[in-house]
Design a protein around this motif. Sequence first.
Motif, PDB file in Angstrom:
ATOM      1  N   GLY A 229      91.833  50.300  10.117  1.00 59.70           N
ATOM      2  CA  GLY A 229      90.574  49.565  10.174  1.00 59.70           C
ATOM      3  C   GLY A 229      90.781  48.091  10.463  1.00 59.70           C
ATOM      4  O   GLY A 229      90.086  47.506  11.305  1.00 59.70           O
ATOM      5  N   ILE A 230      91.743  47.473   9.782  1.00 58.10           N
ATOM      6  CA  ILE A 230      92.024  46.053  10.011  1.00 58.10           C
ATOM      7  C   ILE A 230      92.515  45.834  11.436  1.00 58.10           C
ATOM      8  O   ILE A 230      92.049  44.936  12.151  1.00 58.10           O
ATOM      9  CB  ILE A 230      93.060  45.536   8.993  1.00 58.10           C
ATOM     10  CG1 ILE A 230      92.459  45.521   7.588  1.00 58.10           C
ATOM     11  CG2 ILE A 230      93.552  44.146   9.376  1.00 58.10           C
ATOM     12  CD1 ILE A 230      93.467  45.227   6.495  1.00 58.10           C
ATOM     13  N   GLY A 231      93.459  46.662  11.869  1.00 60.19           N
ATOM     14  CA  GLY A 231      94.000  46.513  13.215  1.00 60.19           C
ATOM     15  C   GLY A 231      92.964  46.751  14.295  1.00 60.19           C
ATOM     16  O   GLY A 231      92.871  45.992  15.267  1.00 60.19           O
ATOM     17  N   ASP A 241      85.520  46.426  26.871  1.00 63.00           N
ATOM     18  CA  ASP A 241      84.787  47.673  27.131  1.00 63.00           C
ATOM     19  C   ASP A 241      84.267  48.301  25.844  1.00 63.00           C
ATOM     20  O   ASP A 241      84.163  49.519  25.732  1.00 63.00           O
ATOM     21  CB  ASP A 241      85.694  48.670  27.862  1.00 63.00           C
ATOM     22  CG  ASP A 241      86.938  49.040  27.051  1.00 63.00           C
ATOM     23  OD1 ASP A 241      87.244  48.324  26.082  1.00 63.00           O
ATOM     24  OD2 ASP A 241      87.591  50.039  27.391  1.00 63.00           O
ATOM     25  N   SER A 242      83.946  47.483  24.868  1.00 58.96           N
ATOM     26  CA  SER A 242      83.511  47.994  23.564  1.00 58.96           C
ATOM     27  C   SER A 242      82.161  48.707  23.650  1.00 58.96           C
ATOM     28  O   SER A 242      81.316  48.395  24.506  1.00 58.96           O
ATOM     29  CB  SER A 242      83.394  46.838  22.559  1.00 58.96           C
ATOM     30  OG  SER A 242      84.635  46.221  22.341  1.00 58.96           O
ATOM     31  N   LEU A 243      81.975  49.668  22.729  1.00 55.14           N
ATOM     32  CA  LEU A 243      80.665  50.272  22.534  1.00 55.14           C
ATOM     33  C   LEU A 243      79.858  49.356  21.606  1.00 55.14           C
ATOM     34  O   LEU A 243      80.379  48.913  20.576  1.00 55.14           O
ATOM     35  CB  LEU A 243      80.805  51.654  21.888  1.00 55.14           C
ATOM     36  CG  LEU A 243      81.569  52.724  22.677  1.00 55.14           C
ATOM     37  CD1 LEU A 243      81.734  53.976  21.826  1.00 55.14           C
ATOM     38  CD2 LEU A 243      80.861  53.054  23.972  1.00 55.14           C
ATOM     39  N   TYR A 244      78.606  49.082  21.962  1.00 52.64           N
ATOM     40  CA  TYR A 244      77.780  48.175  21.167  1.00 52.64           C
ATOM     41  C   TYR A 244      76.686  48.955  20.439  1.00 52.64           C
ATOM     42  O   TYR A 244      76.237  50.009  20.898  1.00 52.64           O
ATOM     43  CB  TYR A 244      77.172  47.094  22.057  1.00 52.64           C
ATOM     44  CG  TYR A 244      78.197  46.100  22.538  1.00 52.64           C
ATOM     45  CD1 TYR A 244      78.558  45.002  21.756  1.00 52.64           C
ATOM     46  CD2 TYR A 244      78.820  46.264  23.771  1.00 52.64           C
ATOM     47  CE1 TYR A 244      79.515  44.097  22.186  1.00 52.64           C
ATOM     48  CE2 TYR A 244      79.788  45.367  24.213  1.00 52.64           C
ATOM     49  CZ  TYR A 244      80.123  44.281  23.416  1.00 52.64           C
ATOM     50  OH  TYR A 244      81.078  43.393  23.838  1.00 52.64           O
ATOM     51  N   LEU A 245      76.259  48.401  19.309  1.00 50.20           N
ATOM     52  CA  LEU A 245      75.313  49.084  18.427  1.00 50.20           C
ATOM     53  C   LEU A 245      73.872  48.852  18.887  1.00 50.20           C
ATOM     54  O   LEU A 245      73.145  48.021  18.342  1.00 50.20           O
ATOM     55  CB  LEU A 245      75.503  48.603  16.984  1.00 50.20           C
ATOM     56  CG  LEU A 245      74.764  49.378  15.889  1.00 50.20           C
ATOM     57  CD1 LEU A 245      75.201  50.836  15.875  1.00 50.20           C
ATOM     58  CD2 LEU A 245      75.032  48.742  14.519  1.00 50.20           C
ATOM     59  N   PRO A 254      76.539  40.202  19.740  1.00 56.63           N
ATOM     60  CA  PRO A 254      76.342  41.657  19.770  1.00 56.63           C
ATOM     61  C   PRO A 254      77.299  42.370  18.821  1.00 56.63           C
ATOM     62  O   PRO A 254      78.464  41.993  18.694  1.00 56.63           O
ATOM     63  CB  PRO A 254      76.647  42.022  21.233  1.00 56.63           C
ATOM     64  CG  PRO A 254      76.429  40.766  22.000  1.00 56.63           C
ATOM     65  CD  PRO A 254      76.834  39.652  21.083  1.00 56.63           C
ATOM     66  N   VAL A 255      76.789  43.386  18.138  1.00 54.03           N
ATOM     67  CA  VAL A 255      77.590  44.124  17.158  1.00 54.03           C
ATOM     68  C   VAL A 255      78.372  45.220  17.870  1.00 54.03           C
ATOM     69  O   VAL A 255      77.796  46.106  18.503  1.00 54.03           O
ATOM     70  CB  VAL A 255      76.695  44.744  16.071  1.00 54.03           C
ATOM     71  CG1 VAL A 255      77.539  45.560  15.091  1.00 54.03           C
ATOM     72  CG2 VAL A 255      75.915  43.659  15.340  1.00 54.03           C
ATOM     73  N   LEU A 260      82.573  47.116  13.563  1.00 54.48           N
ATOM     74  CA  LEU A 260      81.803  47.207  12.326  1.00 54.48           C
ATOM     75  C   LEU A 260      82.261  48.390  11.488  1.00 54.48           C
ATOM     76  O   LEU A 260      82.491  48.272  10.276  1.00 54.48           O
ATOM     77  CB  LEU A 260      80.312  47.330  12.646  1.00 54.48           C
ATOM     78  CG  LEU A 260      79.372  47.513  11.450  1.00 54.48           C
ATOM     79  CD1 LEU A 260      79.435  46.316  10.517  1.00 54.48           C
ATOM     80  CD2 LEU A 260      77.935  47.753  11.932  1.00 54.48           C
ATOM     81  N   LEU A 261      82.418  49.549  12.131  1.00 52.87           N
ATOM     82  CA  LEU A 261      82.844  50.751  11.414  1.00 52.87           C
ATOM     83  C   LEU A 261      84.236  50.561  10.820  1.00 52.87           C
ATOM     84  O   LEU A 261      84.513  50.994   9.693  1.00 52.87           O
ATOM     85  CB  LEU A 261      82.829  51.957  12.359  1.00 52.87           C
ATOM     86  CG  LEU A 261      83.187  53.315  11.757  1.00 52.87           C
ATOM     87  CD1 LEU A 261      82.265  53.663  10.599  1.00 52.87           C
ATOM     88  CD2 LEU A 261      83.137  54.407  12.827  1.00 52.87           C
ATOM     89  N   SER A 262      85.115  49.896  11.552  1.00 47.30           N
ATOM     90  CA  SER A 262      86.479  49.656  11.067  1.00 47.30           C
ATOM     91  C   SER A 262      86.468  48.826   9.788  1.00 47.30           C
ATOM     92  O   SER A 262      87.184  49.126   8.821  1.00 47.30           O
ATOM     93  CB  SER A 262      87.301  48.934  12.142  1.00 47.30           C
ATOM     94  OG  SER A 262      87.489  49.740  13.276  1.00 47.30           O
ATOM     95  N   LEU A 263      85.674  47.782   9.772  1.00 47.34           N
ATOM     96  CA  LEU A 263      85.610  46.909   8.597  1.00 47.34           C
ATOM     97  C   LEU A 263      85.010  47.635   7.397  1.00 47.34           C
ATOM     98  O   LEU A 263      85.488  47.486   6.268  1.00 47.34           O
ATOM     99  CB  LEU A 263      84.803  45.658   8.928  1.00 47.34           C
ATOM    100  CG  LEU A 263      85.444  44.700   9.944  1.00 47.34           C
ATOM    101  CD1 LEU A 263      84.473  43.592  10.323  1.00 47.34           C
ATOM    102  CD2 LEU A 263      86.744  44.116   9.400  1.00 47.34           C
ATOM    103  N   VAL A 264      83.963  48.427   7.637  1.00 53.32           N
ATOM    104  CA  VAL A 264      83.340  49.190   6.548  1.00 53.32           C
ATOM    105  C   VAL A 264      84.324  50.202   5.968  1.00 53.32           C
ATOM    106  O   VAL A 264      84.487  50.317   4.744  1.00 53.32           O
ATOM    107  CB  VAL A 264      82.066  49.907   7.046  1.00 53.32           C
ATOM    108  CG1 VAL A 264      81.553  50.881   5.989  1.00 53.32           C
ATOM    109  CG2 VAL A 264      80.988  48.883   7.391  1.00 53.32           C
ATOM    110  N   LEU A 265      85.018  50.940   6.840  1.00 53.01           N
ATOM    111  CA  LEU A 265      85.972  51.943   6.376  1.00 53.01           C
ATOM    112  C   LEU A 265      87.149  51.299   5.654  1.00 53.01           C
ATOM    113  O   LEU A 265      87.614  51.810   4.626  1.00 53.01           O
ATOM    114  CB  LEU A 265      86.468  52.777   7.562  1.00 53.01           C
ATOM    115  CG  LEU A 265      85.458  53.748   8.170  1.00 53.01           C
ATOM    116  CD1 LEU A 265      86.038  54.407   9.407  1.00 53.01           C
ATOM    117  CD2 LEU A 265      85.035  54.806   7.166  1.00 53.01           C
TER     118      LEU A 265
END
Length: 316
Positions: A229-231, A241-245, A254-255, A260-265
Amino acid sequence: MYARSDLPISFPGLFGDWEFNPSPVALRLGPNGVYWYGIIICAGLILAVLFCCRQSKRYGITEDNIYDMLLWEIPLCIIGARIYYVIFYLDLYRTASGGLDWGRMIAIWDGGLAIYGAVITAYVVLWLFCRKKKIVFGAFADLGVMGLLIGQAVGRWGNFMNREAFGGETTLPWRMRLWTSTTEYIEVHPTFLYESLWNLVGLLLIVFVISKARTFDGENTCFYFVWYGIGRAWIEGLRTDSLYLFGWELFGVPVRVSQLLSLVLAGTALAVMIVQKRRHPHGKDALFVTKQMALAAVPEEAESPEEERSTDNDTI
């Protein structure tokens, strides 16, 4: 930014003018051919399975458990990775009238998979499998995360062959040069390499440090989500090429879904790890493998007196 897949790759800050120009297609078979991406993903899967089979006894899991589980995991994880990608790139799969183009949505051969979709699906399927087989989920997951790290570390080199999943422009010595046309190039962060090396280090830490001090089932798994998650949160911030929310913004930025999911997990896994370590500060008595070994060590019941007398009477 997009790179041309038929033009060379180079690392001018490390190797000067030396260039490498691999074709994304390994074998020209059928209408689309066989891509290096698919071959590399398969190689990562095979290495992951072989490694987990060698480690399985340390977690109380059998090789048959692994192979039975994979019959469900592999096809469902591909579907999960595709669904995750389509959900967050949904506008790409709309028709001119605004409806959904279902044909394009299932055209997985045209590209479009997201690793988090596969990871989430893998854990749901594994949980259901463990309930069915009466295996402790945390124990199997602790074994599985090592396979995940191997698959992710190897699989990222498929992105290298496709000239994709790279970062923003940089002047760092290890920058990667990609051509966007026959006359123009960009020099970018090789984020595929960052993530591959990050996962490799995470695997080594689990094998040689975390698993040695494991006191509860699920400890490797918690560490995996913290480490990955941190990495991933750091590396995702570099990618182009990120997927945005769904166009949402946080502080005017932009999120990014995976960030976001990495930080939450990572935060959730760290909290669980701290709580469980306090509950199981010493020893390995509560581990699934310890209980399995104890059951295997119980000697068979002694032959009953009636059976002994019967055996004596039958002897001539």
